[in-house]
Scaffold this active site. Structure first.
Site, PDB file in Angstrom:
ATOM      1  N   SER A 127       0.625  -1.154  -0.025  1.00  0.00           N
ATOM      2  CA  SER A 127       0.391  -0.068  -0.618  1.00  0.00           C
ATOM      3  C   SER A 127       0.823   1.324  -0.347  1.00  0.00           C
ATOM      4  O   SER A 127       0.195   2.332  -0.468  1.00  0.00           O
ATOM      5  CB  SER A 127      -1.060  -0.362   0.991  1.00  0.00           C
ATOM      6  OG  SER A 127      -0.242  -1.090   2.195  1.00  0.00           O
ATOM      7  N   HIS A 148      -3.403  -4.383  -5.865  1.00  0.00           N
ATOM      8  CA  HIS A 148      -4.288  -3.102  -4.827  1.00  0.00           C
ATOM      9  C   HIS A 148      -4.878  -3.291  -3.757  1.00  0.00           C
ATOM     10  O   HIS A 148      -6.656  -3.017  -3.863  1.00  0.00           O
ATOM     11  CB  HIS A 148      -3.463  -1.803  -3.896  1.00  0.00           C
ATOM     12  CG  HIS A 148      -3.130  -0.765  -3.169  1.00  0.00           C
ATOM     13  ND1 HIS A 148      -3.467   0.144  -2.870  1.00  0.00           N
ATOM     14  CD2 HIS A 148      -3.026  -1.551  -1.666  1.00  0.00           C
ATOM     15  CE1 HIS A 148      -4.291   0.179  -0.826  1.00  0.00           C
ATOM     16  NE2 HIS A 148      -3.551  -0.829  -0.609  1.00  0.00           N
ATOM     17  N   GLU A 160      -7.073  -1.756  -6.915  1.00  0.00           N
ATOM     18  CA  GLU A 160      -6.066  -0.607  -7.081  1.00  0.00           C
ATOM     19  C   GLU A 160      -5.136  -1.321  -8.761  1.00  0.00           C
ATOM     20  O   GLU A 160      -4.435  -1.998  -8.063  1.00  0.00           O
ATOM     21  CB  GLU A 160      -5.375   0.714  -6.893  1.00  0.00           C
ATOM     22  CG  GLU A 160      -6.758   1.676  -6.041  1.00  0.00           C
ATOM     23  CD  GLU A 160      -5.364   2.717  -5.160  1.00  0.00           C
ATOM     24  OE1 GLU A 160      -5.747   3.742  -5.078  1.00  0.00           O
ATOM     25  OE2 GLU A 160      -5.160   2.159  -4.176  1.00  0.00           O
ATOM     26  N   ASN A 198      -5.255   5.896  -0.701  1.00  0.00           N
ATOM     27  CA  ASN A 198      -4.615   6.309   0.421  1.00  0.00           C
ATOM     28  C   ASN A 198      -4.295   8.309   0.001  1.00  0.00           C
ATOM     29  O   ASN A 198      -3.820   8.623   1.155  1.00  0.00           O
ATOM     30  CB  ASN A 198      -3.349   5.924   1.090  1.00  0.00           C
ATOM     31  CG  ASN A 198      -3.950   4.130   1.219  1.00  0.00           C
ATOM     32  OD1 ASN A 198      -5.388   4.781   1.877  1.00  0.00           O
ATOM     33  ND2 ASN A 198      -3.594   3.396   1.592  1.00  0.00           N
TER      34      ASN A 198
HETATM   35  P1  NAI Z   1       0.562  -9.557   7.902  1.00  0.00           P
HETATM   36  O1  NAI Z   1       1.197  -9.382   9.070  1.00  0.00           O
HETATM   37  O2  NAI Z   1      -1.105  -9.869   8.653  1.00  0.00           O
HETATM   38  O3  NAI Z   1       0.483 -10.715   6.693  1.00  0.00           O
HETATM   39  C1  NAI Z   1       2.030 -10.740   6.413  1.00  0.00           C
HETATM   40  C2  NAI Z   1       2.085 -12.105   6.445  1.00  0.00           C
HETATM   41  O4  NAI Z   1       3.310 -12.157   5.343  1.00  0.00           O
HETATM   42  C3  NAI Z   1       3.021 -13.336   8.286  1.00  0.00           C
HETATM   43  O5  NAI Z   1       1.975 -14.339   7.688  1.00  0.00           O
HETATM   44  C4  NAI Z   1       4.044 -13.390   7.776  1.00  0.00           C
HETATM   45  O6  NAI Z   1       4.809 -14.251   8.225  1.00  0.00           O
HETATM   46  C5  NAI Z   1       3.840 -13.001   6.411  1.00  0.00           C
HETATM   47  N1  NAI Z   1       5.915 -12.993   5.621  1.00  0.00           N
HETATM   48  C6  NAI Z   1       6.622 -12.064   6.083  1.00  0.00           C
HETATM   49  N2  NAI Z   1       7.716 -11.668   5.014  1.00  0.00           N
HETATM   50  C7  NAI Z   1       7.360 -12.963   4.233  1.00  0.00           C
HETATM   51  C8  NAI Z   1       8.266 -13.469   3.263  1.00  0.00           C
HETATM   52  N3  NAI Z   1       9.937 -13.157   2.443  1.00  0.00           N
HETATM   53  N4  NAI Z   1       7.956 -14.438   2.997  1.00  0.00           N
HETATM   54  C9  NAI Z   1       6.957 -15.261   2.746  1.00  0.00           C
HETATM   55  N5  NAI Z   1       5.948 -14.988   3.711  1.00  0.00           N
HETATM   56  C10 NAI Z   1       6.291 -13.405   4.658  1.00  0.00           C
HETATM   57  O7  NAI Z   1       0.020  -8.513   7.176  1.00  0.00           O
HETATM   58  P2  NAI Z   1      -0.968  -7.462   5.930  1.00  0.00           P
HETATM   59  O8  NAI Z   1      -1.325  -6.867   6.602  1.00  0.00           O
HETATM   60  O9  NAI Z   1      -1.700  -8.934   5.194  1.00  0.00           O
HETATM   61  O10 NAI Z   1      -0.331  -6.573   4.422  1.00  0.00           O
HETATM   62  C11 NAI Z   1       0.148  -7.844   3.962  1.00  0.00           C
HETATM   63  C12 NAI Z   1       1.011  -6.310   2.682  1.00  0.00           C
HETATM   64  O11 NAI Z   1      -0.107  -6.032   1.702  1.00  0.00           O
HETATM   65  C13 NAI Z   1       1.052  -5.233   3.123  1.00  0.00           C
HETATM   66  O12 NAI Z   1       2.705  -5.350   1.729  1.00  0.00           O
HETATM   67  C14 NAI Z   1       0.555  -4.568   3.393  1.00  0.00           C
HETATM   68  O13 NAI Z   1       0.672  -3.084   3.227  1.00  0.00           O
HETATM   69  C15 NAI Z   1      -0.215  -4.653   2.385  1.00  0.00           C
HETATM   70  N6  NAI Z   1      -1.591  -4.496   2.587  1.00  0.00           N
HETATM   71  C16 NAI Z   1      -2.490  -4.287   3.799  1.00  0.00           C
HETATM   72  C17 NAI Z   1      -3.167  -3.568   4.037  1.00  0.00           C
HETATM   73  C18 NAI Z   1      -3.818  -4.007   5.292  1.00  0.00           C
HETATM   74  O14 NAI Z   1      -4.892  -3.449   6.394  1.00  0.00           O
HETATM   75  N7  NAI Z   1      -3.210  -4.381   5.976  1.00  0.00           N
HETATM   76  C19 NAI Z   1      -4.334  -2.949   3.206  1.00  0.00           C
HETATM   77  C20 NAI Z   1      -3.959  -3.574   1.401  1.00  0.00           C
HETATM   78  C21 NAI Z   1      -2.741  -3.345   1.480  1.00  0.00           C
END
Ligand code: NAI
Length: 515
Positions: A127, A148, A160, A198
């Site tokens: 994001s 996104h 997006e 955003n």
């Molecule tokens: P989260 O922390 O819930 O999940 C991330 C997951 O990725 C974890 O389960 C972790 O173990 C895993 N992980 C970390 N490094 C890794 C790697 N090298 N290889 C494989 N798995 C790995 O995070 P979330 O909230 O799901 O966010 C993920 C992405 O989505 C980020 O880039 C964030 O900016 C984006 N995003 C988040 C939103 C939100 O509201 N939480 C909305 C839109 C985008």
């Protein structure tokens, strides 16, 4: 068009990397659309959590009659839970949703290039990181784009689709079609800080915070006005409490820094205080509101009291499009209007001398002096005056009480709660909406999206009640430009400067949307 990359019909297997909040949701969306999904995470607990969350989410959909038990089983059956990145080899499209760090994402995509077919499309759900910067680590950055999703991905309609500097247009076209096929509203955007939503949404929070900091009204009243007059589903303070003050503040800081400290995106000290205090919102039990059992505890708001018997008399109205729904509402309630004329700016004149007008972004004091009318009362913007439930007003400080109480007696009669707020420019809804429109206009000006895309992004990504550029067209681009010019004059702050896209249209009151 021929493309070296997979086309929509060739995408049958989708890889999702990261089984957290977003990855698990994105995987569910793809599987529900009938595609096979390979879900990978470094953490086996995350994979297990995702598997049981998917099962319970599908069970709920079955209970609500959205899926048959067989179809839900089939969705779950399309999943492969992988403990190794190699499992991505057969995927035609891989979507990354891991930790928000450029170096980690770049390394992941470099590894994927070694594993996946050269034709496979690679996408990131980031994001806040530049798609161009992530792509720079790839041998073939043309096949990387942003995809996104919004949280929760299975529910929120918007996706997006973001083009980095090197992204192939065919990849964008394919992803737009893929996301549409998954039942989403897909909007094309250019890689830039905050993309569309955003970025354009920043003033929703920023103006709310400024209004509260300047004492125009308290957070609970601003929230109520934004809902009941502005038509927004939530007010800025309740939404910031829901998102988390820390998360919202971090996004604001990142957009502010990414735009080289443009004052338009300046973070708020009021919000920083909350973050410093650990008052993060719902998740910590206290933010702008206090929470008990997950619900905000709020004292009932006081609205203006009716005095002098609630008596009022209308002498005349000047009819103009922005005012018309209010005049229609007055007529429906049987209010007599002895005289009516047509004009560019609407007015409702009371027999006691009060003149009710829509705010033009000046303070009421300044406008009263300009127009030589101390009995001028400005009202705030409402999405629909025909149905709004509350409204902010402002008056000249020396306006006699018996003059302005007739105005709120009329609103009381119409079933609209009013409050005279501190006399600062643009009141609450108008100031926020004008700033949102300005940001949408600027995103248009710099080619981040087109007018239709920007409007539908804000409606489906953050549930805005109408498209911002369409709202500007309805009020008149000249009117919105005047409001912002007046704000700019009053504050002398670059934050309120007009977007060139608005300045240009305002000269001839041209709309953003052309038929
Ligand atoms: P989260 O922390 O819930 O999940 C991330 C997951 O990725 C974890 O389960 C972790 O173990 C895993 N992980 C970390 N490094 C890794 C790697 N090298 N290889 C494989 N798995 C790995 O995070 P979330 O909230 O799901 O966010 C993920 C992405 O989505 C980020 O880039 C964030 O900016 C984006 N995003 C988040 C939103 C939100 O509201 N939480 C909305 C839109 C985008």
């Amino acid at each position: 068009m021929t493309t070296p990359y997979r086309t929509v019909s060739e995408i049958t297997c989708v890889g999702v990397i990261g089984a957290g909040t977003m990855g698990a949701g994105i995987a569910q969306v793809a599987a529900q659309a009938g595609l096979n999904v390979v879900l990978f995470d470094l953490s086996t607990e995350a994979l297990e959590r995702a598997e049981s969350a998917l099962r319970s989410s599908m069970d709920k959909l079955v209970a609500r009659g959205k899926f048959s038990a067989e179809a839900a089983d089939a969705v779950c059956g399309r999943f492969t839970y992988a403990a190794e990145l190699r499992a991505m080899a057969p995927c035609d499209l891989v979507v990354e949703a891991i930790v928000e760090r450029l170096d980690v994402k770049q390394k992941l995509f470099a590894d994927l290039e070694e594993i996946c077919a050269a034709e496979a499309i690679l996408a990131t759900n980031t994001s806040s990181i530049s798609i161009t910067a992530i792509g720079a680590a790839l041998k073939d950055p043309a096949r990387l784009a942003g995809l996104h999703f919004f949280n929760p991905a299975p529910i929120m309609k918007l996706v997006e689709v973001i083009k980095g500097l090197a992204t192939d247009q065919a990849v964008i076209d394919t992803l737009l079609a893929v996301a549409k096929g998954w039942g989403k509203v897909a909007v094309a955007a250019k890689s830039s800080p905050g993309f569309i939503v955003n970025r354009v949404a920043r003033p929703f929070y920023a103006e709310g915070l400024r209004l509260a900091e300047e004492g125009v009204a308290e957070p609970a009243r601003i929230d109520t006005l934004m809902r009941e007059a502005g038509g927004f589903r939530m007010g800025p303070f309740e939404l910031m409490d829901l998102i988390g003050q820390d998360v919202n503040y971090a996004v604001t800081c990142s957009v502010f820094d990414a735009y080289y400290q443009d004052p338009r995106f300046k973070p708020s000290l009021m919000q920083k205080e909350l973050v410093d205090a650990g008052w993060l919102g719902r998740k910590s039990g206290r933010g702008f509101y206090q929470y008990s059992e997950g619900k905000p505890v709020t004292a009932p708001l006081e609205w203006d009291e009716i005095r002098f018997g609630g008596f009022f008399n209308i002498s005349s109205v000047v009819e103009a499009p922005a005012m018309q729904p209010l005049i229609d509402r007055m007529e429906e309630r049987g209010i007599a209007i002895p005289l009516r004329t047509q004009g560019e700016d609407g007015e409702i004149c009371f027999a006691n001398g009060a003149t009710l007008v829509l705010t033009n972004g000046q303070t009421t004091l300044e406008r009263s002096l300009d127009e030589g009318n101390p009995n001028l009362i400005q009202m705030d913007l409402a999405l629909d005056y025909g149905s709004c439930e509350s409204l902010a007003l402002s008056t000249h400080p020396e306006c006699p009480e018996e003059v302005w109480t007739e105005v709120y007696a009329m609103f009381d009669f119409l079933g609209v709660k009013t409050r005279v707020v501190k006399d600062l420019p643009g009141l609450v809804v108008m100031r926020t909406v004008a700033m949102l429109i300005n940001e949408a206009a600027d995103a248009l000006h710099f080619g981040i999206g087109d007018a239709v895309g920007i409007d539908s992004a804000m409606q489906s990504g953050v549930n805005y009640p109408t498209g911002l550029l369409a709202w500007a067209d309805k009020l008149g681009t000249s009117y919105i430009a005047d409001v912002l010019d007046n704000l700019n004059l009053f504050y002398g702050d670059d934050r309120y400067r007009l977007s060139p896209a608005l300045t240009q249209r305002a000269l001839i009151n041209a709309p953003f949307h052309t038929a």
